[in-house]
Design an enzyme around this catalytic site. Structure first.
Site, PDB file in Angstrom:
ATOM      1  N   ASN A   9       7.239  -6.508   3.254  1.00 44.29           N
ATOM      2  CA  ASN A   9       7.330  -6.654   1.805  1.00 44.29           C
ATOM      3  C   ASN A   9       8.410  -7.697   1.519  1.00 44.29           C
ATOM      4  O   ASN A   9       9.592  -7.411   1.633  1.00 44.29           O
ATOM      5  CB  ASN A   9       7.698  -5.283   1.212  1.00 44.29           C
ATOM      6  CG  ASN A   9       7.937  -5.340  -0.285  1.00 44.29           C
ATOM      7  OD1 ASN A   9       7.680  -6.354  -0.925  1.00 44.29           O
ATOM      8  ND2 ASN A   9       8.435  -4.248  -0.845  1.00 44.29           N
ATOM      9  N   TRP A  10       7.970  -8.883   1.175  1.00 42.89           N
ATOM     10  CA  TRP A  10       8.940  -9.978   0.986  1.00 42.89           C
ATOM     11  C   TRP A  10       9.678  -9.867  -0.343  1.00 42.89           C
ATOM     12  O   TRP A  10      10.615 -10.601  -0.602  1.00 42.89           O
ATOM     13  CB  TRP A  10       8.229 -11.346   1.088  1.00 42.89           C
ATOM     14  CG  TRP A  10       7.643 -11.636   2.435  1.00 42.89           C
ATOM     15  CD1 TRP A  10       7.620 -10.806   3.529  1.00 42.89           C
ATOM     16  CD2 TRP A  10       6.996 -12.856   2.868  1.00 42.89           C
ATOM     17  NE1 TRP A  10       7.005 -11.409   4.594  1.00 42.89           N
ATOM     18  CE2 TRP A  10       6.611 -12.679   4.219  1.00 42.89           C
ATOM     19  CE3 TRP A  10       6.701 -14.059   2.243  1.00 42.89           C
ATOM     20  CZ2 TRP A  10       5.949 -13.675   4.950  1.00 42.89           C
ATOM     21  CZ3 TRP A  10       6.040 -15.056   2.969  1.00 42.89           C
ATOM     22  CH2 TRP A  10       5.681 -14.855   4.310  1.00 42.89           C
ATOM     23  N   LYS A  11       9.227  -8.978  -1.191  1.00 44.57           N
ATOM     24  CA  LYS A  11       9.845  -8.762  -2.513  1.00 44.57           C
ATOM     25  C   LYS A  11       9.947 -10.086  -3.280  1.00 44.57           C
ATOM     26  O   LYS A  11       9.113 -10.963  -3.108  1.00 44.57           O
ATOM     27  CB  LYS A  11      11.192  -8.060  -2.361  1.00 44.57           C
ATOM     28  CG  LYS A  11      11.073  -6.760  -1.545  1.00 44.57           C
ATOM     29  CD  LYS A  11      12.264  -5.862  -1.660  1.00 44.57           C
ATOM     30  CE  LYS A  11      12.038  -4.603  -0.833  1.00 44.57           C
ATOM     31  NZ  LYS A  11      13.111  -3.634  -0.959  1.00 44.57           N
ATOM     32  N   HIS A  94       5.997   1.056  -5.774  1.00 44.19           N
ATOM     33  CA  HIS A  94       7.262   0.862  -5.063  1.00 44.19           C
ATOM     34  C   HIS A  94       8.413   1.389  -5.928  1.00 44.19           C
ATOM     35  O   HIS A  94       8.367   1.264  -7.153  1.00 44.19           O
ATOM     36  CB  HIS A  94       7.464  -0.625  -4.747  1.00 44.19           C
ATOM     37  CG  HIS A  94       8.594  -0.842  -3.791  1.00 44.19           C
ATOM     38  ND1 HIS A  94       9.904  -0.844  -4.199  1.00 44.19           N
ATOM     39  CD2 HIS A  94       8.607  -1.022  -2.454  1.00 44.19           C
ATOM     40  CE1 HIS A  94      10.685  -1.038  -3.137  1.00 44.19           C
ATOM     41  NE2 HIS A  94       9.921  -1.142  -2.058  1.00 44.19           N
ATOM     42  N   GLU A  96      11.200   0.256  -6.606  1.00 47.36           N
ATOM     43  CA  GLU A  96      11.805  -0.757  -7.486  1.00 47.36           C
ATOM     44  C   GLU A  96      10.966  -0.941  -8.743  1.00 47.36           C
ATOM     45  O   GLU A  96      11.494  -1.237  -9.816  1.00 47.36           O
ATOM     46  CB  GLU A  96      11.976  -2.080  -6.707  1.00 47.36           C
ATOM     47  CG  GLU A  96      13.111  -1.961  -5.695  1.00 47.36           C
ATOM     48  CD  GLU A  96      12.985  -2.857  -4.478  1.00 47.36           C
ATOM     49  OE1 GLU A  96      12.154  -3.785  -4.480  1.00 47.36           O
ATOM     50  OE2 GLU A  96      13.726  -2.614  -3.498  1.00 47.36           O
ATOM     51  N   GLU A 164       9.109   6.229   1.454  1.00 50.33           N
ATOM     52  CA  GLU A 164      10.330   5.428   1.401  1.00 50.33           C
ATOM     53  C   GLU A 164      11.396   6.179   0.601  1.00 50.33           C
ATOM     54  O   GLU A 164      11.408   6.119  -0.639  1.00 50.33           O
ATOM     55  CB  GLU A 164      10.055   4.088   0.714  1.00 50.33           C
ATOM     56  CG  GLU A 164       9.004   3.250   1.385  1.00 50.33           C
ATOM     57  CD  GLU A 164       9.176   1.773   1.053  1.00 50.33           C
ATOM     58  OE1 GLU A 164       9.350   0.990   1.993  1.00 50.33           O
ATOM     59  OE2 GLU A 164       9.157   1.409  -0.131  1.00 50.33           O
ATOM     60  N   GLY A 170      17.011  -0.872   1.304  1.00 50.45           N
ATOM     61  CA  GLY A 170      17.953  -1.978   1.099  1.00 50.45           C
ATOM     62  C   GLY A 170      19.408  -1.579   1.248  1.00 50.45           C
ATOM     63  O   GLY A 170      20.307  -2.333   0.890  1.00 50.45           O
ATOM     64  N   SER A 210      15.225   0.330   5.177  1.00 57.84           N
ATOM     65  CA  SER A 210      16.187  -0.197   6.149  1.00 57.84           C
ATOM     66  C   SER A 210      15.661  -0.196   7.580  1.00 57.84           C
ATOM     67  O   SER A 210      16.420   0.054   8.530  1.00 57.84           O
ATOM     68  CB  SER A 210      17.525   0.550   6.043  1.00 57.84           C
ATOM     69  OG  SER A 210      18.117   0.325   4.775  1.00 57.84           O
ATOM     70  N   GLY A 231      11.221  -4.276   4.418  1.00 58.27           N
ATOM     71  CA  GLY A 231      11.671  -5.195   3.373  1.00 58.27           C
ATOM     72  C   GLY A 231      12.495  -6.324   3.970  1.00 58.27           C
ATOM     73  O   GLY A 231      11.960  -7.284   4.528  1.00 58.27           O
ATOM     74  N   GLY A 232      13.801  -6.185   3.893  1.00 56.23           N
ATOM     75  CA  GLY A 232      14.728  -7.244   4.306  1.00 56.23           C
ATOM     76  C   GLY A 232      14.404  -7.861   5.661  1.00 56.23           C
ATOM     77  O   GLY A 232      14.392  -9.090   5.803  1.00 56.23           O
TER      78      GLY A 232
HETATM   79  P1  PGA Z   1      14.191  -2.516   3.134  1.00 59.19           P
HETATM   80  O1  PGA Z   1      13.053  -2.370   2.033  1.00 59.19           O
HETATM   81  O2  PGA Z   1      13.513  -2.579   4.464  1.00 59.19           O
HETATM   82  O3  PGA Z   1      14.908  -3.789   2.790  1.00 59.19           O
HETATM   83  O4  PGA Z   1      15.089  -1.316   3.013  1.00 59.19           O
HETATM   84  C1  PGA Z   1      11.929  -1.566   2.267  1.00 59.19           C
HETATM   85  C2  PGA Z   1      11.045  -1.555   1.052  1.00 59.19           C
HETATM   86  O5  PGA Z   1      11.577  -1.588  -0.063  1.00 59.19           O
HETATM   87  O6  PGA Z   1       9.808  -1.539   1.167  1.00 59.19           O
END
Ligand code: PGA
Length: 252
Positions: A9-11, A94, A96, A164, A170, A210, A231-232
């Site tokens: 997930n490149w966000k 998600h 977010e 999640e 994050g 994470s 994500g990251g």
């Molecule tokens: P993260 O994000 O790996 O940076 O914690 C995961 C996600 O939000 O899907």
């Protein structure tokens, strides 16, 4: 048999040219790894370019969100009909989106239904907040999120669930493999109650929060965890490749 899946997930990262550069760094390495479904989810405006860059490879494409209507007067929105020409998966619900864009269970349910109807595979995200976790409400929260997201959804084929925990996203503070496995097996049990045992047994359930190349093995070794939503670490080609390689080695 559940084929493991790793989704990046490149966000809200990468411009179009950066997205092309990033997929260029990963493409041949990812393409060589089989026995794992590999999905990248760049921002909407890079879907076409990344799609072009992965043509002929085994890498699949996903969007990070969508609206639930097919077309119409919804300035700025992107519909499932538009996405289905470009990608196979779509992340829905998600944390977010729930947190910053006020997405309710009802909206998420409309999106899940619209995605399935259009032929997209939803990656439905659920997970509890830190205070809910500390108050022992994890089971109640994820069960409620599942039930509300899946109202009126009869056919589970193509659905992927990502567990999640919000406190792990994050933050660099991932859940332990055992914690994640325990909640994911609870999710599978809830799905067996909501649908039937066979559907729950073949459902892909990922862990997210994470995940890095250093801790992926801890999650993938768990029997109930079928992959990860990353994500990251998915913005770094070496990290992402290592995560997918380790998954193939352990689960493939
Ligand atoms: P993260 O994000 O790996 O940076 O914690 C995961 C996600 O939000 O899907």
């Amino acid at each position: 048999m559940r084929v493991p899946l790793i989704a990046g997930n490149w966000k809200m990262n990468t411009t179009v040219s950066e997205a092309i550069a990033l997929i260029g760094e990963m493409r041949s390495g990812l393409d060589k790894i089989d026995r794992v479904e590999k999905v990248v989810c760049p921002p909407f405006i890079s879907l076409a370019a990344v799609g072009e860059a992965i043509k002929g490879s085994s890498i699949r494409l996903g969007a990070q969100n969508m609206y639930f209507e097919s077309r119409g007067t919804y300035t700025g929105e992107i519909s499932p009909l538009m996405l289905v020409e470009l990608c196979q998966f779509v992340i829905i619900g998600h944390s977010e989106r729930r947190q910053y864009f006020n997405e309710s269970g009802e909206i998420i349910n409309k999106k899940v239904r619209a995605a399935i109807k259009a032929g997209l595979k939803p990656i439905l995200c659920i997970g509890e907040k830190l205070e809910e976790n500390e108050a022992g409400q994890t089971e109640a929260v994820v069960t409620e999120q599942l039930e509300s997201a899946l109202v009126g959804v009869g056919d589970l084929s193509g659905l992927v669930i990502a567990y999640e925990p919000v406190w792990a996203i994050g933050t660099g503070k991932a859940a332990t493999g055992e914690q994640a496995n325990e909640t994911i097996s609870l999710i599978r049990r809830s799905m067996a109650n909501l649908y039937h045992k066979e559907a729950a047994r073949s459902l892909l359930i990922l862990y997210g929060g994470s995940v890095t190349a250093d801790n992926i093995a801890e999650f993938i070794k768990q029997p109930e965890i079928d992959g990860a939503l990353v994500g990251g670490a998915s913005l770094n080609a070496d990290q992402f490749l290592s995560i997918v390689r380790q998954t193939a080695k352990i689960k493939g």
